[in-house]
Design a protein around this motif. Structure first.
Motif, PDB file in Angstrom:
ATOM      1  N   LYS A 153       0.839  -1.206   0.000  1.00  0.00           N
ATOM      2  CA  LYS A 153       0.000   0.000   0.000  1.00  0.00           C
ATOM      3  C   LYS A 153       0.872   1.254   0.000  1.00  0.00           C
ATOM      4  O   LYS A 153       0.590   2.224  -0.725  1.00  0.00           O
ATOM      5  CB  LYS A 153      -0.922  -0.006   1.221  1.00  0.00           C
ATOM      6  N   TYR A 175       2.506   1.473  -3.473  1.00  0.00           N
ATOM      7  CA  TYR A 175       1.559   1.938  -4.481  1.00  0.00           C
ATOM      8  C   TYR A 175       1.272   3.437  -4.301  1.00  0.00           C
ATOM      9  O   TYR A 175       1.212   4.203  -5.280  1.00  0.00           O
ATOM     10  CB  TYR A 175       0.246   1.158  -4.381  1.00  0.00           C
ATOM     11  N   GLN A 176       1.111   3.851  -3.050  1.00  0.00           N
ATOM     12  CA  GLN A 176       0.797   5.258  -2.783  1.00  0.00           C
ATOM     13  C   GLN A 176       1.977   6.155  -3.118  1.00  0.00           C
ATOM     14  O   GLN A 176       1.801   7.274  -3.628  1.00  0.00           O
ATOM     15  CB  GLN A 176       0.396   5.443  -1.319  1.00  0.00           C
ATOM     16  N   LEU A 191      -2.641   5.586 -10.631  1.00  0.00           N
ATOM     17  CA  LEU A 191      -3.893   5.383  -9.907  1.00  0.00           C
ATOM     18  C   LEU A 191      -4.547   4.057 -10.284  1.00  0.00           C
ATOM     19  O   LEU A 191      -5.026   3.305  -9.419  1.00  0.00           O
ATOM     20  CB  LEU A 191      -4.860   6.535 -10.200  1.00  0.00           C
ATOM     21  N   ASN A 192      -4.567   3.765 -11.574  1.00  0.00           N
ATOM     22  CA  ASN A 192      -5.173   2.517 -12.053  1.00  0.00           C
ATOM     23  C   ASN A 192      -4.406   1.299 -11.539  1.00  0.00           C
ATOM     24  O   ASN A 192      -5.002   0.302 -11.097  1.00  0.00           O
ATOM     25  CB  ASN A 192      -5.230   2.520 -13.577  1.00  0.00           C
ATOM     26  N   ASN A 193      -3.063   1.370 -11.627  1.00  0.00           N
ATOM     27  CA  ASN A 193      -2.236   0.267 -11.132  1.00  0.00           C
ATOM     28  C   ASN A 193      -2.433   0.065  -9.630  1.00  0.00           C
ATOM     29  O   ASN A 193      -2.458  -1.068  -9.135  1.00  0.00           O
ATOM     30  CB  ASN A 193      -0.764   0.529 -11.436  1.00  0.00           C
ATOM     31  N   GLN A 194      -2.548   1.188  -8.903  1.00  0.00           N
ATOM     32  CA  GLN A 194      -2.787   1.093  -7.465  1.00  0.00           C
ATOM     33  C   GLN A 194      -4.092   0.341  -7.194  1.00  0.00           C
ATOM     34  O   GLN A 194      -4.152  -0.556  -6.333  1.00  0.00           O
ATOM     35  CB  GLN A 194      -2.834   2.484  -6.853  1.00  0.00           C
ATOM     36  N   LYS A 195      -5.137   0.678  -7.908  1.00  0.00           N
ATOM     37  CA  LYS A 195      -6.442   0.045  -7.732  1.00  0.00           C
ATOM     38  C   LYS A 195      -6.378  -1.451  -8.053  1.00  0.00           C
ATOM     39  O   LYS A 195      -6.888  -2.300  -7.297  1.00  0.00           O
ATOM     40  CB  LYS A 195      -7.467   0.732  -8.624  1.00  0.00           C
ATOM     41  N   ILE A 196      -5.734  -1.775  -9.195  1.00  0.00           N
ATOM     42  CA  ILE A 196      -5.626  -3.185  -9.617  1.00  0.00           C
ATOM     43  C   ILE A 196      -4.821  -3.995  -8.610  1.00  0.00           C
ATOM     44  O   ILE A 196      -5.207  -5.098  -8.199  1.00  0.00           O
ATOM     45  CB  ILE A 196      -4.991  -3.277 -11.014  1.00  0.00           C
ATOM     46  N   LEU A 207      -4.160  -3.331  -5.448  1.00  0.00           N
ATOM     47  CA  LEU A 207      -4.855  -3.459  -4.159  1.00  0.00           C
ATOM     48  C   LEU A 207      -5.929  -4.548  -4.233  1.00  0.00           C
ATOM     49  O   LEU A 207      -6.115  -5.306  -3.270  1.00  0.00           O
ATOM     50  CB  LEU A 207      -5.482  -2.119  -3.769  1.00  0.00           C
ATOM     51  N   ALA A 208      -6.637  -4.624  -5.374  1.00  0.00           N
ATOM     52  CA  ALA A 208      -7.655  -5.664  -5.554  1.00  0.00           C
ATOM     53  C   ALA A 208      -7.024  -7.050  -5.553  1.00  0.00           C
ATOM     54  O   ALA A 208      -7.552  -7.996  -4.943  1.00  0.00           O
ATOM     55  CB  ALA A 208      -8.427  -5.418  -6.855  1.00  0.00           C
TER      56      ALA A 208
END
Length: 338
Positions: A130, A133-134, A211-216, A218-219
Motif C-alpha cells: 500500500k 503503491y501510494q 492510480l489505475n495500477n494502485q487500484k488493480i 490493491l484488488a
C-alpha cells in the motif's frame, strides 16, 4: 366298536380333533392297527419343549464335575492363553495408534501454523505494498504538478513576450519573418511551451496509470488475502475434524482393551466357579430336575402316540361314531369293533 368275539368300544385316551378315519364299517382290522388320527400339533410342540428341557437338565447334571480331565484342563489353558493374547494385541494396537495419532496432531498443527504464517506474511506485505503503491501515485502526482507549473510558466513567458511585439506571433514568424530577432525568441518560447504541454500530458497519463495500477494491485492483494484466509480457516476445520476422528479411533481401541480385559476377568471368574466341587444339595437338585424332565418327556411321547387311535384287538369294525373334523374326548363312544 369291534366284534372280537364280543363288542369292544374304542375311545381315545386324549381329547382332540379328528383329522382322519382310516377304516370303514365291516372292515377287518388287526390288533395295533391305526383306526383314526387326532390332530397332533400341540403334542408335537409339547414333545419338542420337553426334549429341550431334558437336554438342559442333562447338561446341568454333566456340569457338576468335581475335577477336570486332562483334555478339559488343556482347553482351559488354551482359553486363558487366547484371552491374554487378545488383551496384549488390543493394548499394542492402542499404543501404536496413540503414537501415530500424536504424530498426526503435530502434522495438523503444522498445517495450521503454515497457513497462519502465510496469511500474516501476506497481510504485512499488503501494508508495505500500500505504501509502495501510494508512493508511486504521489510521485506521479508531484511530477504532474511540477509539469503543470512548468507549463503555466512557459505560457506566461510566451504571452508576455508576445505582448511586447504588436502583430508578432508564432504563425507570423513562420510565414517568413523567422530570421528576425523577435521571431527567433517567439519560436523558442513557443517550442518551450509545446514541450511543457507535452510533458504535462505525459505526466497526467503517468498519474492516471499510477492510480489505475494502485487500484488493480490493491484488488489483487485483497483477493490473495481472502484466499489465504480461506486456506487458514480450512486448515483449522480440518484440524478439528481430524482430531475428532482420531479421538473416536482411540476411544474404540480403548474400548477394545477394556472388552478384552473384561472377557479375561469373566473367564477367570467362570473357571474359578467351575473348579469348585458340587455340593450335595446341588447334585440332589440336578438329579430331581433330570428326573422330572425325563418324566415329562416320556409323558409327551405317550401323548403324541395317543393321537394315533389303535385297535386293541383283531376283529371287524361294527360302527364308527365320529367323522373327520369333530372333536372327540376320552370316554366317548367313538367306534365299535365286533
Amino acid at each position: 366298536k369291534i366284534i372280537s368275539p364280543g363288542d369292544v368300544a374304542i375311545n381315545p385316551t386324549i381329547n382332540g380333533s379328528l383329522t382322519a378315519v382310516n377304516v370303514r364299517v365291516g372292515q377287518r382290522v388287526q390288533a395295533g392297527q391305526v383306526l383314526a388320527q387326532l390332530d397332533s400339533t400341540a403334542q408335537r410342540t409339547a414333545l419338542t419343549h420337553a426334549n429341550s428341557a431334558l437336554q438342559t437338565a442333562k447338561a446341568n447334571k454333566a456340569k457338576l464335575k468335581r475335577v477336570r480331565t486332562t483334555a478339559e484342563q488343556a482347553q482351559v489353558n488354551l482359553q486363558i492363553a487366547q484371552s491374554k493374547n487378545a488383551i496384549a494385541v488390543a493394548q499394542k494396537n492402542l499404543d501404536d495408534q496413540t503414537a501415530l495419532l500424536s504424530a498426526n496432531a503435530l502434522t495438523y498443527q503444522g498445517s495450521v501454523d503454515s497457513a497462519k504464517t502465510a496469511l500474516d506474511n501476506a497481510k504485512s506485505l499488503v501494508e508495505l505494498n500500500k505504501i509502495t503503491y501510494q508512493n508511486s501515485v504521489d510521485a506521479a502526482k508531484n511530477t504532474l504538478d511540477s509539469s503543470k507549473t512548468s507549463m503555466d510558466a512557459a505560457q506566461v513567458t510566451y504571452n508576455n513576450y508576445l505582448g511586447q511585439w504588436i502583430g508578432v506571433n508564432y504563425e507570423f514568424c513562420l510565414n517568413g519573418a523567422f530570421n528576425t530577432n523577435p521571431c527567433n525568441t517567439v519560436i523558442n518560447y513557443y517550442n518551450a511551451l509545446q514541450n511543457a504541454r507535452n510533458s504535462n500530458v505525459a505526466a497526467n497519463t503517468s498519474y492516471n496509470n499510477a492510480l489505475n495500477n494502485q487500484k488493480i494491485n490493491l484488488a489483487k492483494d485483497e483477493q490473495n488475502i481472502a484466499s489465504l484466509q480461506t486456506a487458514y480457516e480450512n486448515a483449522l476445520k480440518s484440524q478439528v475434524n481430524n482430531l475428532k476422528k482420531d479421538e473416536q479411533t482411540l476411544t474404540s481401541l480403548k474400548n477394545s482393551v477394556t472388552s478384552a480385559q473384561t472377557s479375561y476377568d469373566l473367564l477367570q471368574a467362570q473357571l474359578a466357579v467351575a473348579i469348585q466341587p458340587a455340593t450335595e444339595a446341588e447334585i440332589a437338585t440336578a438329579d430331581a430336575q433330570l428326573a422330572t424332565a425325563n418324566a415329562n418327556y416320556s409323558q409327551a411321547q405317550k401323548n403324541l402316540a395317543a393321537t394315533s387311535v389303535r385297535s386293541p384287538v383283531t376283529g371287524d369294525v361294527a360302527s364308527i361314531a365320529n367323522s373327520v373334523g369333530q372333536t372327540v374326548s376320552t370316554g366317548s363312544n367313538n367306534s365299535n369293533n365286533n
